[in-house]
Design an enzyme around this catalytic site. Structure first.
Site, PDB file in Angstrom:
ATOM      1  N   LYS A  38       0.822  -1.215   0.000  1.00 45.69           N
ATOM      2  CA  LYS A  38       0.000   0.000   0.000  1.00 45.69           C
ATOM      3  C   LYS A  38       0.857   1.267   0.000  1.00 45.69           C
ATOM      4  CE  LYS A  38      -4.054   1.706   2.522  1.00 45.69           C
ATOM      5  NZ  LYS A  38      -4.961   1.764   1.413  1.00 45.69           N
ATOM      6  N   GLY A  43       6.627   1.032   5.704  1.00 47.67           N
ATOM      7  CA  GLY A  43       7.518   0.092   5.003  1.00 47.67           C
ATOM      8  C   GLY A  43       7.537   0.332   3.507  1.00 47.67           C
ATOM      9  N   CYS A  44       6.379   0.597   2.932  1.00 46.24           N
ATOM     10  CA  CYS A  44       6.300   0.818   1.478  1.00 46.24           C
ATOM     11  C   CYS A  44       6.981   2.122   1.078  1.00 46.24           C
ATOM     12  CB  CYS A  44       4.835   0.796   1.035  1.00 46.24           C
ATOM     13  SG  CYS A  44       4.052  -0.816   1.321  1.00 46.24           S
ATOM     14  N   THR A  45       6.878   3.124   1.930  1.00 46.45           N
ATOM     15  CA  THR A  45       7.543   4.397   1.653  1.00 46.45           C
ATOM     16  C   THR A  45       9.056   4.222   1.718  1.00 46.45           C
ATOM     17  OG1 THR A  45       5.652   5.644   2.494  1.00 46.45           O
ATOM     18  CG2 THR A  45       7.764   6.810   2.388  1.00 46.45           C
ATOM     19  N   ALA A  48      10.212   2.256  -1.427  1.00 49.54           N
ATOM     20  CA  ALA A  48      10.161   3.081  -2.640  1.00 49.54           C
ATOM     21  C   ALA A  48      11.277   4.125  -2.637  1.00 49.54           C
ATOM     22  CB  ALA A  48       8.799   3.750  -2.762  1.00 49.54           C
TER      23      ALA A  48
END
Length: 158
Positions: A38, A43-45, A48
């Site tokens: 998401k 974690g995704c930030t 990325a």
């Protein structure tokens, strides 16, 4: 479900600008295809931003980095703008490509079960073959590990 050694067939998904990106249009070079749950979660930030920091090295290695999540193109645009990302994010709202790669799975969190994306990264060679897969991604230093693995794979193919 695609796995290590399989050839990737064509698929098309919209990017952050709602433009259709098809695998056939980007094949022929190394592809780092990473799946994440998401946009705008910690974690995704981190993941990325780490790919973004190393983007010049990936580009120098003739590789394209693509992130895939079930988020909409509009959410991807906000995520890209907020974090100044310089690579393409693909929107898999129907989870078709997530299912194709086997990353749409039953997950558990705080005693609840739900379907979601298992953070995973695939390296696809210029001849469309999956030559590396990480299906248990740990975010810290992941992009750097993938870059090193890409360089190893490229060196063994020379």
């Amino acid at each position: 479900m695609l796995k290590l050694g399989d050839s990737v067939s064509d698929f098309c998904l919209p990017n952050q600008d709602a433009e259709e990106i098809c695998f056939r249009d980007i094949s022929g070079r190394w592809i780092i295809l990473y799946f994440y749950p998401k946009d705008s979660t910690p974690g995704c930030t981190t993941e990325a931003c780490d790919f973004n920091v190393n983007l010049t090295a990936f580009t120098g290695a003739n590789a394209i980095v693509l992130g895939v999540s079930p988020d909409s193109p509009a959410r991807h645009t906000k995520f890209i703008d907020k974090n100044t990302l310089n690579f393409t994010l693909l929107s898999d709202e129907e989870k078709e490509v997530c299912k194709l790669f086997g990353v749409w799975q039953l997950k558990k969190f705080m005693g609840k079960e739900y379907m979601g994306v298992v953070r995973s990264t695939f390296i696809i060679s210029p001849d469309n073959q999956i030559v590396f897969e990480d299906r248990a991604v740990k975010v810290k230093n992941h992009a750097l590990m993938i870059l090193k693995k890409l360089q190893e794979l490229q060196n063994t193919q020379k």
